[in-house]
Design an enzyme around this catalytic site. Sequence first.
Site, PDB file in Angstrom:
ATOM      1  N   GLU A  84       0.839  -1.209   0.000  1.00  0.00           N
ATOM      2  CA  GLU A  84       0.000   0.000   0.000  1.00  0.00           C
ATOM      3  C   GLU A  84       0.875   1.260   0.000  1.00  0.00           C
ATOM      4  OE1 GLU A  84      -3.931  -1.688   2.382  1.00  0.00           O
ATOM      5  OE2 GLU A  84      -2.121  -1.199   3.491  1.00  0.00           O
ATOM      6  N   TYR A  85       1.980   1.172   0.769  1.00  0.00           N
ATOM      7  CA  TYR A  85       2.900   2.305   0.818  1.00  0.00           C
ATOM      8  C   TYR A  85       3.471   2.566  -0.582  1.00  0.00           C
ATOM      9  CZ  TYR A  85       6.994   5.128   1.993  1.00  0.00           C
ATOM     10  OH  TYR A  85       7.933   6.126   2.040  1.00  0.00           O
ATOM     11  N   ASP A  86       3.915   1.474  -1.230  1.00  0.00           N
ATOM     12  CA  ASP A  86       4.510   1.621  -2.558  1.00  0.00           C
ATOM     13  C   ASP A  86       3.528   2.250  -3.539  1.00  0.00           C
ATOM     14  OD1 ASP A  86       6.787   0.548  -1.590  1.00  0.00           O
ATOM     15  OD2 ASP A  86       6.456  -1.465  -2.396  1.00  0.00           O
ATOM     16  N   GLU A 125      23.605   9.566  16.131  1.00  0.00           N
ATOM     17  CA  GLU A 125      24.363   8.389  15.736  1.00  0.00           C
ATOM     18  C   GLU A 125      23.585   7.711  14.623  1.00  0.00           C
ATOM     19  OE1 GLU A 125      26.946   8.556  17.492  1.00  0.00           O
ATOM     20  OE2 GLU A 125      28.004   6.651  17.274  1.00  0.00           O
ATOM     21  N   CYS A 149      50.563 -31.489   3.896  1.00  0.00           N
ATOM     22  CA  CYS A 149      51.326 -32.334   2.970  1.00  0.00           C
ATOM     23  C   CYS A 149      52.683 -32.759   3.509  1.00  0.00           C
ATOM     24  CB  CYS A 149      51.507 -31.604   1.640  1.00  0.00           C
ATOM     25  SG  CYS A 149      52.585 -30.172   1.788  1.00  0.00           S
ATOM     26  N   LYS A 175      24.928   4.595  25.165  1.00  0.00           N
ATOM     27  CA  LYS A 175      25.927   5.086  24.215  1.00  0.00           C
ATOM     28  C   LYS A 175      25.753   4.233  22.962  1.00  0.00           C
ATOM     29  CE  LYS A 175      30.821   6.312  23.979  1.00  0.00           C
ATOM     30  NZ  LYS A 175      31.016   6.003  22.575  1.00  0.00           N
ATOM     31  N   ARG A 227      31.358  13.197  11.445  1.00  0.00           N
ATOM     32  CA  ARG A 227      32.127  13.748  12.549  1.00  0.00           C
ATOM     33  C   ARG A 227      33.495  14.234  12.056  1.00  0.00           C
ATOM     34  NH1 ARG A 227      35.983  12.487  16.273  1.00  0.00           N
ATOM     35  NH2 ARG A 227      35.576  13.227  18.376  1.00  0.00           N
ATOM     36  N   LYS A 276      31.665   2.560  30.203  1.00  0.00           N
ATOM     37  CA  LYS A 276      31.733   1.455  29.244  1.00  0.00           C
ATOM     38  C   LYS A 276      31.356   0.135  29.899  1.00  0.00           C
ATOM     39  CE  LYS A 276      33.345   3.076  25.322  1.00  0.00           C
ATOM     40  NZ  LYS A 276      34.470   2.417  24.772  1.00  0.00           N
TER      41      LYS A 276
HETATM   42  S1  IVH Z   1      27.073  12.791  24.098  1.00  0.00           S
HETATM   43  C1  IVH Z   1      30.663  16.231  23.756  1.00  0.00           C
HETATM   44  N1  IVH Z   1      25.520  10.723  23.870  1.00  0.00           N
HETATM   45  O1  IVH Z   1      30.172   8.740  21.531  1.00  0.00           O
HETATM   46  C2  IVH Z   1      30.363  14.820  23.503  1.00  0.00           C
HETATM   47  N2  IVH Z   1      27.532  10.703  22.633  1.00  0.00           N
HETATM   48  O2  IVH Z   1      32.739   9.091  22.878  1.00  0.00           O
HETATM   49  C3  IVH Z   1      28.959  14.525  23.912  1.00  0.00           C
HETATM   50  N3  IVH Z   1      27.820   8.686  21.286  1.00  0.00           N
HETATM   51  O3  IVH Z   1      31.182  11.659  19.859  1.00  0.00           O
HETATM   52  C4  IVH Z   1      28.619  13.184  23.465  1.00  0.00           C
HETATM   53  N4  IVH Z   1      25.952   7.729  21.847  1.00  0.00           N
HETATM   54  O4  IVH Z   1      29.768   9.882  18.696  1.00  0.00           O
HETATM   55  C5  IVH Z   1      26.673  11.279  23.488  1.00  0.00           C
HETATM   56  N5  IVH Z   1      24.011   8.976  23.808  1.00  0.00           N
HETATM   57  C6  IVH Z   1      25.154   9.522  23.408  1.00  0.00           C
HETATM   58  C7  IVH Z   1      26.005   8.884  22.498  1.00  0.00           C
HETATM   59  C8  IVH Z   1      27.195   9.514  22.145  1.00  0.00           C
HETATM   60  C9  IVH Z   1      27.049   7.622  21.128  1.00  0.00           C
HETATM   61  C10 IVH Z   1      29.130   8.842  20.624  1.00  0.00           C
HETATM   62  C11 IVH Z   1      29.309  10.168  19.968  1.00  0.00           C
HETATM   63  C12 IVH Z   1      30.395  10.848  20.697  1.00  0.00           C
HETATM   64  C13 IVH Z   1      31.159   9.691  21.230  1.00  0.00           C
HETATM   65  C14 IVH Z   1      31.925  10.114  22.439  1.00  0.00           C
END
Ligand code: IVH
Length: 679
Positions: free
Chosen positions: A38-40, A174, A410, A119, A140, A313
């Site tokens: 339908e979208y198409d 991102e 071999c 993150k 970036r 992390k």
């Molecule tokens: S805030 C001033 N929030 O991680 C930097 N960064 O290691 C503020 N990233 O350059 C960053 N998810 O590319 C922020 N929820 C998030 C993120 C995020 C991924 C990436 C981003 C950043 C890098 C920093």
Amino acid sequence: MGSSVTSARDRHATLVREIRTHDYRYHTLDDPAITDREYDALYAELRALELEHPEFVTPDSPTQRVASELRADLRTVEHAVPMMSLDNTYNAEELRDFARRVLDGLPAGATPSFCVEPKLDGASIEVLYRDGRLVEGSTRGDGVSGESITENLRTIRSLPLSIDYTGPLTLRAEVVIFRRDLERINRERVEQGEAPFANPRNAAAGSLRMIDPRVVAKRPLRALVWQVIEGPTLAPSHSAALEKLAELGIPTHKKQRVCASVDEILECIAEFDRDRKGYPYETDGAVVKVDDFHAQAILGATAKFPRWAIAYKFSAEQATTRVLDIVVWVGRTGTLTPVASLEPVQLAGTTVSSASLHNEQIIGQLDVRIGDWVSIQKAGEIIPQVVSVDVTRRTGSETPFAMPEACPCCGTAVVRSAEEVRVRCPNPRCPDQVKASIFHFSRRFAMDIDGLGESLIAALVGTGLVSDVADLYRLEAGQIAELERMGKKSADNVIAAIAASKERPLDRLLTGLGIEHVGQVAARQLADAAGSLAELLEWPDAEVEAHVAAIAGFGPKMVASVRRYLCDPGSRALLERLRGAGVSRAQPRAESAVDGPLLGLSFCVTGVLSRKREDVHAAIRAAGGSVHDKVKQGTSYLVVGAKVGAAKLTAAKKNGTRVIQEAELELMLKGEALPSGEA
Ligand code: IVH
């Protein structure tokens, strides 16, 4: 007529509105209201209407997501505010230190709250909206400036082209590919003989920088905004700004949580870590940000990081298992690669039973022994590697591993060169090498023998029917049909495919032989220099070097390798048998272009083009130009298709080689001059 145009215009507006709503529901809310079909149909109707009434097309019409043109350039754009990175922490103590530093940096009595969010593991971008329109997007880059990728970003359907907010808005986001989408495109890539992406991050980053937005449009990219750089009237805090963006239809991760204390932050992080496997995208940590924009401004930044944010992390998922054995694989060129056979263990969603140990040096550094308990983890969450050995669990019965002195396949004594960590089996008749080299010979870019896969090759070599590529041309259907899992029909097909491969030109044959340092372009040059297989075989040993050294662009390594190959009695005999079988008989001597619009110009072609790379090479040569595998001093033009590697572009910059698109090459082939551009 006036009224029919008015109604067409109304219909256009309705379609634009509806398609936008469906894009939002599908890509941002993950809650489609209509079927794809339908979208198409709606989309097709809009297209048709715009074809009839080009005056209706606005830049934010859904049809304008994919420009019909290639991106003009890789223009550099400076970020208004540098894109900084984040300080990292791995434990609670460091997080408490961060919170303490924040308190110290704010006026006495401040009680800052923190916004905690995942993150995202993808490629960072910046997007600008002006007067409610998406006007610019960039990568970036080095943080200070990136590359303009506006056309590519416009193909991301979750990113609105227009919004109901007229203030200036600069966002950072991102670009990610959901895991399930990556699995799908990797399946498709493998089916088409292309290498799968190692992880979603590589796939996203690679896609964003592609030259052709039409190819980008086919990648399931999504953008998730994580920061508002400019958007003053939007909200007083980060968490409120994210909510406001979501209301405007801008995609965010929607997982932000406001916390008042470090304990609360830690609880939230633990929850993310526990749940993240269920998220559609990869996340390798949490970001903790001071929520209030005013407080952020007071805290400011160091030279590298903002003082108001930190990344926590997660530890990479690891598993413990035992090394049952260390086996050695032999590749096409005879290189021996040690591989750990592991007691099968679950890791990040898959059962892992082997891990590459790369080479002797790495085994030495890790001191891995057979019988050891080891920790393994997935590099980039895909390829398993051994991270460490638990020496406390050693019983004394572990056996150290040494690279074998004889080839495990071999038995020939291996050779090591002083300057390389590489250990090689020098026997060209080694069955493992033979299997790998027949596989290489049969691949699409070489002799293109359909149906000759790895298991059939193993059976052919295993039963002694085939011991080199020339033997393929003596096979009979009956012999293949007798092999396990082969029927008469598939045997006939393979025989037909082998017979058809005799028609491939000499350069494809030379590519398939896998002569060291001879890629597709060099093979073509060598084929051109010789003219035909018969003529190549007439070169006396003593003259081979002079013939090869005369080929433009052949350096000492290539010359030595080709000489070694052509003067080796074994390879000569192989070539004679191939000739006897009628392989590459038809290749006429290449027309050497005496004149043409590209006379005296040299080209290197890279990336995915609209036609086969070989065809582009042939067209350049026919027009008098020359083609090289690499950009080097004196290369006049680098022709870029989609998916261009950074290395080639850097080399072009270094050597003053002008970068042009395929469309520009087409103009040159027609003898038209290009508008002057920077070299
Ligand atoms: S805030 C001033 N929030 O991680 C930097 N960064 O290691 C503020 N990233 O350059 C960053 N998810 O590319 C922020 N929820 C998030 C993120 C995020 C991924 C990436 C981003 C950043 C890098 C920093």
